[in-house]
Design a protein around this motif. Structure first.
Motif, mmCIF file in Angstrom:
data_model
loop_
_atom_site.group_PDB
_atom_site.id
_atom_site.type_symbol
_atom_site.label_atom_id
_atom_site.label_comp_id
_atom_site.label_asym_id
_atom_site.label_seq_id
_atom_site.Cartn_x
_atom_site.Cartn_y
_atom_site.Cartn_z
ATOM 1 N N VAL A 1 -1.013 -0.746 -4.672
ATOM 2 C CA VAL A 1 -2.310 -0.021 -4.458
ATOM 3 C C VAL A 1 -1.686 1.495 -3.913
ATOM 4 N N TYR A 2 -2.477 2.483 -4.742
ATOM 5 C CA TYR A 2 -1.915 3.953 -4.573
ATOM 6 C C TYR A 2 -3.112 4.672 -3.799
ATOM 7 N N GLN B 1 2.044 8.726 -6.305
ATOM 8 C CA GLN B 1 1.691 8.440 -7.687
ATOM 9 C C GLN B 1 2.473 7.107 -8.191
ATOM 10 N N PRO B 2 1.773 6.389 -8.998
ATOM 11 C CA PRO B 2 2.607 5.125 -9.542
ATOM 12 C C PRO B 2 4.060 5.725 -10.175
ATOM 13 N N ILE C 1 0.978 -1.089 0.051
ATOM 14 C CA ILE C 1 -0.251 -0.114 -0.052
ATOM 15 C C ILE C 1 0.809 1.252 -0.048
ATOM 16 N N ARG C 2 0.846 2.093 -1.005
ATOM 17 C CA ARG C 2 1.744 3.410 -1.124
ATOM 18 C C ARG C 2 0.730 4.528 -0.648
ATOM 19 N N ILE D 1 10.748 -2.386 -8.418
ATOM 20 C CA ILE D 1 10.166 -3.585 -7.806
ATOM 21 C C ILE D 1 8.606 -3.435 -7.804
ATOM 22 N N ASP D 2 8.038 -2.087 -7.457
ATOM 23 C CA ASP D 2 6.806 -1.915 -7.615
ATOM 24 C C ASP D 2 6.069 -2.259 -8.805
ATOM 25 N N VAL D 3 6.597 -1.759 -9.943
ATOM 26 C CA VAL D 3 6.307 -1.899 -11.278
ATOM 27 C C VAL D 3 6.260 -3.499 -11.647
#
Length: 366
Positions: A238-239, A174-175, A169-170, A230-232
């Motif tokens: 989820v943002y 933003q992505p 959870i971010r 890594i997130d990508v």
């Protein structure tokens, strides 16, 4: 060796490793391994059955969902019950032994569901069933409120952020602006459209090889970190916007309050005295970015009491029709719209027209 032991071992090694250009490559690898282990922790292999059960699945009601997170005794229950008590249309009711849903509050015509998420702190780290399920619910929230005691905010803030970050959870982010496309052949094709302070071709390749990806196009369009990449690659982040609610301001001085007001994403309140609830609700409204559309039956005045509420970014006439009933779009001929999204009132529009907050719409069927 258990998953938790492996995670602890990697975290210890990362803490021991000095951060510099020479170790960036090694740290990137460790971060990728850690992300994979954490994913296994929340989504166990082989569908062990108890993943979503045990009666903890909160039905989504209303136009938006807000999750409350906080340590015990920071005044979270008082805040929840006072908010729900003042603005609620449903009395507080026990949901399960795991959590409480104080109900749905109505604000500016929107129905907003409030959820207490205690297990994020208590059970999530060790990957027990309860923690997993609460995390699953947290990931569906449109906004997270982290409730902190104004006398010891920073320590708690860091712990909760760390816990949520660990589960993908971010908060208030933003992505990452990274293009990532897997291919069948051709190796790793790496391009950066701007200067990079952390990632280079070798580090990118080593992170991807940890995921057994050997053919892909990677484009870095901003100064990205190993965590961003890594997130990508993980692709399951989820943002979510987040507001830090600093409670118990009745225990500090006016000067201290002035300082707190300057912290970004913060709202100081006193849940006990119900101080500054208006400010909190206004900020919640801003962060949720909801759009209200009023309906106008033919030959009648618009109904301003019950707007149809849509999330920002999905406010086309077609989205409006689908929100009311999925068959409505089949009978749709055109719509008349009054408000700031049109050049003249009323304007005849098609299903692709994007509406703005407080527009009025009248549908004309075939």
């Amino acid at each position: 060796m258990s998953l938790l032991a492996k995670i602890a071992e990697i975290e210890n090694e990362m803490a021991r490793t000095q951060k510099n250009k020479a170790t960036a490559h090694h740290l990137g690898l460790l971060k990728a391994r850690l992300a994979k282990l954490r994913r296994e922790l929340i989504t166990p292999k082989g569908g062990s059955g108890g993943g979503t059960g045990e009666g903890f699945d909160v039905a989504k009601t209303g136009d938006a969902r807000i999750g409350f997170v906080g340590f015990p005794s920071v005044g979270k229950s008082t805040l929840l019950s006072n908010l729900a008590g003042v603005y609620s249309e449903v009395a507080a009711y026990e949901f399960t032994t795991l959590t409480t849903v104080p109900g749905v509050i109505r604000y500016k015509g929107a129905k907003i569901q409030l959820l207490d998420l205690p297990g994020i702190i208590e059970g999530a780290k060790d990957g027990k069933g309860r923690g997993r399920q609460v995390i699953a619910v947290a990931r569906t929230c449109n906004l997270i409120l982290i409730v902190l005691d104004v006398l010891k905010p920073l320590g708690h803030k860091k712990l909760i952020e760390h816990e949520l970050e660990g589960f993908g959870i971010r908060l208030n982010k933003q992505p990452p602006n990274i293009g990532f496309k897997k291919k069948d052949k051709g190796g790793i094709n790496f391009t950066a459209t701007c200067a990079q302070s952390e990632l280079d071709g070798d580090t990118v390749k080593s992170i991807l090889s940890e995921y057994k990806i050997h053919n892909a196009d990677i484009t870095l369009r901003s100064d990205a970190t190993a965590d961003d990449l890594i997130d990508v690659v993980e692709g399951n982040r989820v943002y979510i916007p987040c507001i830090y609610v600093l409670n118990k301001i009745d225990q500090i001085s006016i000067e201290e309050l002035d300082v707190i007001y300057k912290i970004p994403h913060c709202v100081p309140i006193s849940a006990h005295h119900r101080w500054n609830f208006d400010d909190l609700l206004e900020k919640i409204w801003d962060y949720l970015q909801l759009v209200r559309i009023y309906t106008k039956p033919k030959g009648q005045l618009p109904d301003y009491t019950a707007p149809v509420v849509l999330p920002d970014g999905r406010t086309a006439v077609e989205d409006f029709c689908l929100k009311i009933h999925k068959n409505l779009i089949k009978e749709f001929k055109y719509a008349l719209v009054w408000g700031s999204s049109v050049k003249h009132n009323p304007q005849k529009v098609g299903k692709d027209h994007v509406m703005e907050d407080e527009d009025v719409i009248q549908l004309v069927k075939k």
